[in-house]
Scaffold this motif. Structure first.
Motif, short mmCIF file in Angstrom:
data_model
loop_
_atom_site.label_atom_id
_atom_site.label_comp_id
_atom_site.label_asym_id
_atom_site.label_seq_id
_atom_site.Cartn_x
_atom_site.Cartn_y
_atom_site.Cartn_z
N SER A 3 9.69 58.50 -52.95
CA SER A 3 9.08 57.20 -53.25
C SER A 3 10.14 56.19 -53.66
CB SER A 3 8.04 57.35 -54.36
OG SER A 3 7.07 58.32 -54.03
N SER A 54 1.96 51.83 -53.09
CA SER A 54 1.75 53.28 -52.91
C SER A 54 0.41 53.63 -52.26
CB SER A 54 1.89 54.02 -54.25
OG SER A 54 3.19 53.89 -54.76
N PRO A 99 5.22 57.55 -58.29
CA PRO A 99 6.36 56.64 -58.11
C PRO A 99 7.70 57.26 -58.52
CG PRO A 99 5.07 55.96 -60.00
CD PRO A 99 4.28 57.04 -59.32
#
Length: 351
Positions: A122, A79, A117
């Motif tokens: 995502s 990420s 997340p």
């Protein structure tokens, strides 16, 4: 760090000796108060020490790993956050070769996907890559690397409490305590009981899980947000260690993670539903009065907000710790009942 918050946010994470987190009921309110006042330092206090702990940290993490022989690819998404700074060295120590790396480069703009997340974008990007690589599992960290979430070989998100059950059965011995987020599925307490482990429900929040683990000397803890806490690290949460234990667990099983969690997936859940209301406590009181009058035999608990449990369904309604919202989680034995109860509670909350 701003954890999983968007790029506009920034901040610091404070802790006490031994890594104990500081929450608003343990001194953070005082820190905030002091930070908003002019700072006058009459004389130097203490010492400032600069030290890189990266190598020691990676070595410590790797020491918990068993032999890991991964023949199928694994997809890991950092990420664009801090975990990408330690993962290359860690994966090399673990001798993992078939790793598809996503967003390992630090980028505070988070141009690929949001740093949370659990954001649909995502998880969608991770799931797409898992399917493309024919990977065994996909792992995604949040921006500051203390949370992780899992998708299975089909790219489907795995509920965090199911990961907690797997880790508990793999790491804990009969009689040991496991602390879990009170919003967790009925499956958690049932599976822990079946494994002869003692489940300890906790208030929501990283600091609350930590304190309950330390108080009860629990072996393991977990929260629905994706935090996993370990006794071997002084009850601190560590997503990279959760990943290592998960790799070791999968190494001992031939199948996919979807097969391992299938027995746990026996109830229907709403997930976390958020409501913006003017008077949060008034809304919770309104729900309490209505449910108490309608369901006479319901079990009522106030450990964190309002939890009400009936024979075929339960819910938790609580004020958010970080936002001006109230959060609702509902679980039921069948989908039709779940839908009915969510509509009933939504109507009560939004009155």
């Amino acid at each position: 760090t701003a954890s999983h918050n968007p790029k506009e946010y920034n901040g610091l994470k404070f802790c006490l000796k031994g890594g104990e987190p500081i929450g608003y009921d343990a001194g953070l309110d005082r820190v905030e108060e002091l930070s908003n006042k002019p700072i006058k330092i009459k004389k130097p206090r203490g010492r400032l020490t600069k030290k890189s702990i990266k190598t020691h940290y990676v070595k410590t993490l790797a020491s918990f790993a068993t032999t890991i022989n991964s023949t199928a690819p694994i997809v890991i998404d950092a990420s664009n956050g801090s975990t990408g700074q330690i993962l290359p060295e860690l994966l090399q120590k673990l001798k993992l070769r078939k790793i598809k790396r996503l967003n390992f480069k630090a980028d505070g703009r988070f141009s690929t996907h949001p740093p949370d997340p659990l954001e649909p974008k995502s998880l969608r990007l991770l799931g797409k890559e898992v399917r493309a690589q024919k990977a065994r599992i996909g792992i995604i960290f949040d921006a500051d690397g203390d949370r992780l979430h899992i998708v299975d070989e089909k790219g489907k998100h795995v509920r965090p409490e199911y990961i907690l059950i797997l880790l508990a059965k793999y790491l804990a011995k009969p009689g040991q305590k496991i602390v879990y987020d009170l919003r967790s599925s009925w499956s958690v307490r049932e599976e822990l009981r079946r494994a002869r482990l003692e489940g300890m429900p906790s208030k929501v929040g990283r600091t609350n899980i930590y304190r309950e683990m330390k108080r009860t000397k629990a072996r393991l803890g977990g929260e629905l947000s994706g935090h996993y806490f370990f006794k071997e690290l002084g009850y601190i949460d560590d997503a990279a260690l959760a990943m290592i234990h998960l790799f070791s667990l999968l190494n001992d099983h031939e199948g996919y993670i979807s097969e391992l969690i299938r027995p746990f997936d026996r109830y229907y859940t709403s997930g976390e539903l958020n409501f913006r209301v003017k008077e949060r406590e008034a809304a919770i009181t309104r729900v309490y009065n209505a449910i108490r009058a309608k369901f006479k035999d319901a079990k009522i608990d106030f450990l964190d907000g309002l939890s009400i449990e009936c024979k075929d369904w339960w819910f938790n309604l609580r004020p958010s710790n970080t936002q001006a919202l109230i959060r609702l989680v509902v679980e039921a034995r069948d989908e039709k009942l779940l839908d009915k109860r969510v509509r009933m509670l939504t109507k009560l909350i939004e009155q």
